[in-house]
Design an enzyme around this catalytic site. Structure first.
Site, PDB file in Angstrom:
ATOM      1  N   GLY A   1      18.180  59.926  72.034  1.00 15.60           N
ATOM      2  CA  GLY A   1      18.982  59.756  73.237  1.00 15.60           C
ATOM      3  C   GLY A   1      19.208  61.083  73.931  1.00 15.60           C
ATOM      4  CB  CYS A   2      21.835  62.141  76.328  1.00 10.54           C
ATOM      5  SG  CYS A   2      22.413  63.648  77.132  1.00 10.54           S
ATOM      6  CG  PHE A   3      18.708  67.128  75.209  1.00  7.07           C
ATOM      7  CD1 PHE A   3      19.686  67.391  76.159  1.00  7.07           C
ATOM      8  CD2 PHE A   3      17.386  67.364  75.556  1.00  7.07           C
ATOM      9  CE1 PHE A   3      19.358  67.879  77.417  1.00  7.07           C
ATOM     10  CE2 PHE A   3      17.040  67.851  76.814  1.00  7.07           C
ATOM     11  CZ  PHE A   3      18.042  68.112  77.744  1.00  7.07           C
ATOM     12  CD1 TRP A   4      22.848  68.304  77.175  1.00 12.00           C
ATOM     13  CD2 TRP A   4      24.130  66.879  78.320  1.00 12.00           C
ATOM     14  NE1 TRP A   4      22.538  68.441  78.499  1.00 12.00           N
ATOM     15  CE2 TRP A   4      23.309  67.583  79.230  1.00 12.00           C
ATOM     16  CE3 TRP A   4      25.017  65.929  78.814  1.00 12.00           C
ATOM     17  CZ2 TRP A   4      23.364  67.363  80.605  1.00 12.00           C
ATOM     18  CZ3 TRP A   4      25.066  65.717  80.179  1.00 12.00           C
ATOM     19  CH2 TRP A   4      24.243  66.429  81.055  1.00 12.00           C
TER      20      TRP A   4
ATOM     21  N   PRO B   1      23.871  65.111  70.292  1.00 13.18           N
ATOM     22  CG  PRO B   1      22.098  63.617  70.048  1.00 13.18           C
ATOM     23  CD  PRO B   1      23.082  64.140  71.061  1.00 13.18           C
TER      24      PRO B   1
END
Length: 148
Positions: free
Chosen positions: A9-12, A14
């Site tokens: 998903g959106c990398f921010w 994780p």
């Protein structure tokens, strides 16, 4: 040191989560698995490059193993939704493990089977060899940490 590259998903979010794990020495966000050698956020969002948003995790494998990293990966996102995590929809938000060598591939397949059983055969996470990794723009690095 070892490196793992994971799409979830959106990398921010994780990036922050993996960065807090004992044994993780560095995180970086980027794009991987697409058709072009270099890319950028605008191109990835267009859906034309087939890159996924990823977290590149550098870790000390004497403190945390690749298998432990993957167990955490499967626990912090929904591996049963195709090209989507929460409200984020598109191929760049897919679930994928990018393996850097045969040993990582072997471990990824074993952990995948464990979670596929847990989710009654519904895991859609892909397992691939690393392909066309590009570091994301500086403003994406540690993005949420800058906002807190």
């Amino acid at each position: 040191m070892e490196i793992g590259i994971l799409a979830l998903g959106c990398f921010w979010g994780p990036e922050i989560k993996f960065g807090k794990l004992y044994g993780v020495t560095k995180t970086e966000v980027g794009y991987c698995g697409g058709n072009t050698v270099n890319t950028n956020y605008k191109e990835v969002c267009s859906g034309k490059t087939n890159h996924a948003e990823v977290v590149k995790i550098e870790f000390d494998n004497s403190k945390i193993t690749f298998e432990e990293i993957l167990n955490y990966f499967f626990e912090i996102h929904d591996p049963t939704t195709l090209n989507q995590q929460g409200p984020d929809i598109g191929t760049q938000y897919r679930s994928e493990i990018f393996c850097l060598n045969k040993n990582q591939m072997k471990i990824a397949l074993r952990v995948f089977e464990k979670y596929n059983k847990k989710y009654n055969g519904n895991v859609v996470t892909k397992i691939s060899e690393i392909k066309n990794y590009t570091k994301a723009e500086d403003y994406h690095q540690k993005y949420l940490e800058k906002k807190i």
